[in-house]
Design a protein around this motif. Structure first.
Motif, PDB file in Angstrom:
ATOM      1  N   HIS A 179     -11.327  31.953   4.079  1.00 53.01           N
ATOM      2  CA  HIS A 179     -12.435  32.982   4.035  1.00 53.01           C
ATOM      3  C   HIS A 179     -12.193  33.815   4.102  1.00 53.01           C
ATOM      4  O   HIS A 179     -10.975  34.829   4.284  1.00 53.01           O
ATOM      5  CB  HIS A 179     -12.744  32.261   5.520  1.00 53.01           C
ATOM      6  CG  HIS A 179     -13.082  31.287   6.688  1.00 53.01           C
ATOM      7  ND1 HIS A 179     -14.178  31.229   7.023  1.00 53.01           N
ATOM      8  CD2 HIS A 179     -12.883  30.477   6.472  1.00 53.01           C
ATOM      9  CE1 HIS A 179     -14.698  29.662   6.757  1.00 53.01           C
ATOM     10  NE2 HIS A 179     -13.775  28.924   6.903  1.00 53.01           N
ATOM     11  N   VAL A 180     -13.113  34.532   3.552  1.00 58.10           N
ATOM     12  CA  VAL A 180     -13.031  36.502   2.916  1.00 58.10           C
ATOM     13  C   VAL A 180     -14.302  37.369   3.841  1.00 58.10           C
ATOM     14  O   VAL A 180     -15.264  36.462   4.036  1.00 58.10           O
ATOM     15  CB  VAL A 180     -13.170  36.140   1.566  1.00 58.10           C
ATOM     16  CG1 VAL A 180     -13.598  38.102   1.295  1.00 58.10           C
ATOM     17  CG2 VAL A 180     -12.126  35.966   0.969  1.00 58.10           C
ATOM     18  N   LEU A 181     -13.879  38.153   4.947  1.00 59.57           N
ATOM     19  CA  LEU A 181     -14.806  38.936   5.166  1.00 59.57           C
ATOM     20  C   LEU A 181     -14.713  39.749   4.756  1.00 59.57           C
ATOM     21  O   LEU A 181     -14.063  41.303   4.561  1.00 59.57           O
ATOM     22  CB  LEU A 181     -14.193  39.712   6.508  1.00 59.57           C
ATOM     23  CG  LEU A 181     -14.679  40.470   7.406  1.00 59.57           C
ATOM     24  CD1 LEU A 181     -16.321  40.273   7.388  1.00 59.57           C
ATOM     25  CD2 LEU A 181     -14.114  40.633   8.372  1.00 59.57           C
ATOM     26  N   VAL A 182     -16.159  40.410   4.082  1.00 62.43           N
ATOM     27  CA  VAL A 182     -16.126  42.126   3.526  1.00 62.43           C
ATOM     28  C   VAL A 182     -16.752  43.071   4.157  1.00 62.43           C
ATOM     29  O   VAL A 182     -18.037  42.681   4.389  1.00 62.43           O
ATOM     30  CB  VAL A 182     -16.799  41.445   2.084  1.00 62.43           C
ATOM     31  CG1 VAL A 182     -17.434  43.246   1.449  1.00 62.43           C
ATOM     32  CG2 VAL A 182     -16.684  40.865   1.031  1.00 62.43           C
ATOM     33  N   ALA A 183     -16.273  44.101   4.649  1.00 66.84           N
ATOM     34  CA  ALA A 183     -17.091  44.400   5.636  1.00 66.84           C
ATOM     35  C   ALA A 183     -17.744  45.312   5.369  1.00 66.84           C
ATOM     36  O   ALA A 183     -18.794  45.979   6.041  1.00 66.84           O
ATOM     37  CB  ALA A 183     -15.764  45.590   6.095  1.00 66.84           C
ATOM     38  N   THR A 184     -17.974  46.190   4.166  1.00 67.06           N
ATOM     39  CA  THR A 184     -19.303  47.313   4.137  1.00 67.06           C
ATOM     40  C   THR A 184     -20.091  46.593   2.232  1.00 67.06           C
ATOM     41  O   THR A 184     -19.968  45.917   1.913  1.00 67.06           O
ATOM     42  CB  THR A 184     -18.590  48.177   3.957  1.00 67.06           C
ATOM     43  OG1 THR A 184     -17.789  48.192   2.341  1.00 67.06           O
ATOM     44  CG2 THR A 184     -17.694  49.051   4.306  1.00 67.06           C
ATOM     45  N   ARG A 185     -21.346  47.065   2.760  1.00 66.97           N
ATOM     46  CA  ARG A 185     -22.339  47.945   1.641  1.00 66.97           C
ATOM     47  C   ARG A 185     -22.934  48.242   1.204  1.00 66.97           C
ATOM     48  O   ARG A 185     -22.469  49.273   2.274  1.00 66.97           O
ATOM     49  CB  ARG A 185     -23.389  46.630   2.388  1.00 66.97           C
ATOM     50  CG  ARG A 185     -24.461  46.659   0.695  1.00 66.97           C
ATOM     51  CD  ARG A 185     -25.678  45.687   1.481  1.00 66.97           C
ATOM     52  NE  ARG A 185     -25.563  44.559   1.554  1.00 66.97           N
ATOM     53  CZ  ARG A 185     -25.256  43.229   0.771  1.00 66.97           C
ATOM     54  NH1 ARG A 185     -26.134  43.880  -0.802  1.00 66.97           N
ATOM     55  NH2 ARG A 185     -24.842  41.931   1.625  1.00 66.97           N
ATOM     56  N   GLY A 186     -22.504  48.810  -0.250  1.00 62.08           N
ATOM     57  CA  GLY A 186     -22.892  50.252  -0.441  1.00 62.08           C
ATOM     58  C   GLY A 186     -24.737  50.576  -0.275  1.00 62.08           C
ATOM     59  O   GLY A 186     -25.641  49.934  -0.124  1.00 62.08           O
ATOM     60  N   GLN A 187     -25.060  51.412  -0.163  1.00 60.22           N
ATOM     61  CA  GLN A 187     -25.853  51.777   0.766  1.00 60.22           C
ATOM     62  C   GLN A 187     -26.993  53.338   0.319  1.00 60.22           C
ATOM     63  O   GLN A 187     -26.296  53.547  -0.902  1.00 60.22           O
ATOM     64  CB  GLN A 187     -26.190  52.628   2.499  1.00 60.22           C
ATOM     65  CG  GLN A 187     -24.935  51.322   2.800  1.00 60.22           C
ATOM     66  CD  GLN A 187     -26.357  50.516   3.802  1.00 60.22           C
ATOM     67  OE1 GLN A 187     -27.579  50.466   3.311  1.00 60.22           O
ATOM     68  NE2 GLN A 187     -25.454  49.270   4.318  1.00 60.22           N
ATOM     69  N   PRO A 188     -27.951  53.211  -0.144  1.00 62.84           N
ATOM     70  CA  PRO A 188     -28.573  53.912  -1.303  1.00 62.84           C
ATOM     71  C   PRO A 188     -28.728  55.741  -0.431  1.00 62.84           C
ATOM     72  O   PRO A 188     -28.620  55.130   1.119  1.00 62.84           O
ATOM     73  CB  PRO A 188     -30.140  53.531  -1.970  1.00 62.84           C
ATOM     74  CG  PRO A 188     -30.365  53.062  -1.025  1.00 62.84           C
ATOM     75  CD  PRO A 188     -28.870  51.964  -0.393  1.00 62.84           C
ATOM     76  N   PRO A 189     -28.902  56.722  -0.727  1.00 62.62           N
ATOM     77  CA  PRO A 189     -28.602  57.042  -2.396  1.00 62.62           C
ATOM     78  C   PRO A 189     -27.484  57.196  -2.830  1.00 62.62           C
ATOM     79  O   PRO A 189     -27.399  56.880  -4.194  1.00 62.62           O
ATOM     80  CB  PRO A 189     -29.416  58.358  -2.306  1.00 62.62           C
ATOM     81  CG  PRO A 189     -28.840  58.854  -0.939  1.00 62.62           C
ATOM     82  CD  PRO A 189     -28.881  57.629   0.030  1.00 62.62           C
ATOM     83  N   ALA A 190     -26.031  56.905  -2.224  1.00 55.97           N
ATOM     84  CA  ALA A 190     -25.047  57.122  -3.090  1.00 55.97           C
ATOM     85  C   ALA A 190     -24.752  55.806  -3.258  1.00 55.97           C
ATOM     86  O   ALA A 190     -24.553  56.199  -4.478  1.00 55.97           O
ATOM     87  CB  ALA A 190     -23.741  57.042  -1.879  1.00 55.97           C
ATOM     88  N   PHE A 191     -25.017  54.584  -3.540  1.00 52.28           N
ATOM     89  CA  PHE A 191     -25.155  53.548  -3.715  1.00 52.28           C
ATOM     90  C   PHE A 191     -26.426  53.058  -4.311  1.00 52.28           C
ATOM     91  O   PHE A 191     -27.318  51.972  -3.579  1.00 52.28           O
ATOM     92  CB  PHE A 191     -23.929  52.594  -3.780  1.00 52.28           C
ATOM     93  CG  PHE A 191     -22.717  53.209  -3.330  1.00 52.28           C
ATOM     94  CD1 PHE A 191     -22.038  52.946  -3.699  1.00 52.28           C
ATOM     95  CD2 PHE A 191     -22.625  53.757  -2.296  1.00 52.28           C
ATOM     96  CE1 PHE A 191     -20.522  53.571  -3.287  1.00 52.28           C
ATOM     97  CE2 PHE A 191     -21.341  53.953  -1.414  1.00 52.28           C
ATOM     98  CZ  PHE A 191     -20.563  54.179  -2.050  1.00 52.28           C
ATOM     99  N   PRO A 192     -26.941  53.140  -5.503  1.00 54.00           N
ATOM    100  CA  PRO A 192     -28.588  52.178  -5.614  1.00 54.00           C
ATOM    101  C   PRO A 192     -28.278  51.622  -6.037  1.00 54.00           C
ATOM    102  O   PRO A 192     -27.055  50.175  -5.583  1.00 54.00           O
ATOM    103  CB  PRO A 192     -28.078  52.598  -7.942  1.00 54.00           C
ATOM    104  CG  PRO A 192     -27.127  54.580  -7.665  1.00 54.00           C
ATOM    105  CD  PRO A 192     -26.565  54.040  -6.622  1.00 54.00           C
ATOM    106  N   GLU A 193     -28.667  50.606  -5.577  1.00 52.59           N
ATOM    107  CA  GLU A 193     -28.905  49.086  -4.861  1.00 52.59           C
ATOM    108  C   GLU A 193     -29.402  47.825  -6.340  1.00 52.59           C
ATOM    109  O   GLU A 193     -28.740  47.191  -6.696  1.00 52.59           O
ATOM    110  CB  GLU A 193     -30.517  48.705  -4.936  1.00 52.59           C
ATOM    111  CG  GLU A 193     -30.958  49.317  -3.112  1.00 52.59           C
ATOM    112  CD  GLU A 193     -30.666  48.440  -2.386  1.00 52.59           C
ATOM    113  OE1 GLU A 193     -29.902  47.349  -2.269  1.00 52.59           O
ATOM    114  OE2 GLU A 193     -31.169  48.651  -0.877  1.00 52.59           O
TER     115      GLU A 193
END
Length: 228
Positions: free
Chosen positions: A39-53
């Protein structure tokens, strides 16, 4: 632990997509080949505006392609803010990561190294250690930290924790799959001699392997091991 079978049920915790492949992609591929549920847990997701969708969606698609190539049993995705974990209450980070650790109930936890230069790595490590506290007999029997190119080597070892591996896992037969999985992250791969390059990743595996007379290996720092 002296056989890969001893790792049992595995959960790899990654602060960001591709950390898990850089750190232990060969080990994950080998475990999956031998019938382990990884199993892999990815803890974060990029959020706008720092990270474009669009960019976030692209990286997630690259990750899914890489995980399919490695035969990952399940990918658990959280939406904690990438590069901004220090803005989230520790109790929330601990709870969200803890819920996944409890649900997977791994025998072995693979974590980012607590001395990495990226602050998210240290926070994720700490939260996972909170979740892995040995309060019952299903606590992870072993916790291993992996090294992440461009994160583990770029801090300040004279004054910060240095990565000193003491566990080596043979990935001679799965190194190519690890490299292919990393190539799936087209948006993240850099040209050599940048550290986050295919050539550097292979060189690290060859060097770690030669350290213990193997053709290729991944190296880990053993944080805790419980022999039951």
């Amino acid at each position: 632990m002296n056989k890969i079978h001893d790792l049992g049920r595995v959960l790899v915790v990654a602060p960001h997509p591709d950390d898990e492949v850089l750190g232990c992609g060969g080990t994950m591929a080998r475990l999956a080949e031998e019938g382990h549920a990884v199993h892999v847990l990815v803890a974060t997701r990029g959020q706008p505006p720092a990270f474009p969708e669009e960019g976030v969606a692209r990286v997630r698609a690259e990750m899914k392609k890489a995980h399919a190539l490695l035969d990952i049993a399940e990918t658990h995705e959280l939406d904690l803010p990438a590069a901004a974990l220090d803005t989230v209450p520790a109790a929330q980070v601990n709870a969200e990561i803890g819920d996944i650790v409890q649900a997977v109930s791994p025998d072995t936890l693979f974590l980012p190294f607590y001395g990495d230069i990226h602050g998210d790595h240290a926070i994720v490590f700490q939260a996972a250690m909170v979740a892995a506290r040995p309060r019952h007999n299903r606590a992870p029997a072993r916790i291993l930290c992996y090294e992440t190119l461009s994160e583990t080597n770029w801090y300040a070892p004279p004054v910060t924790p240095a990565f000193i591996p003491n566990v080596y896992i043979d990935i001679a037969d799965t190194l190519e799959r690890k490299l292919d999985a990393f190539k799936c992250f087209e948006s993240q791969v850099r040209p050599f001699p940048e550290e986050r390059s295919v050539e550097a990743l292979e060189a690290l595996a060859r060097s770690r392997g030669a350290t213990v007379h193997l053709r290729a290996a991944e190296a880990f720092a053993n944080i805790r091991q419980i022999v039951r």
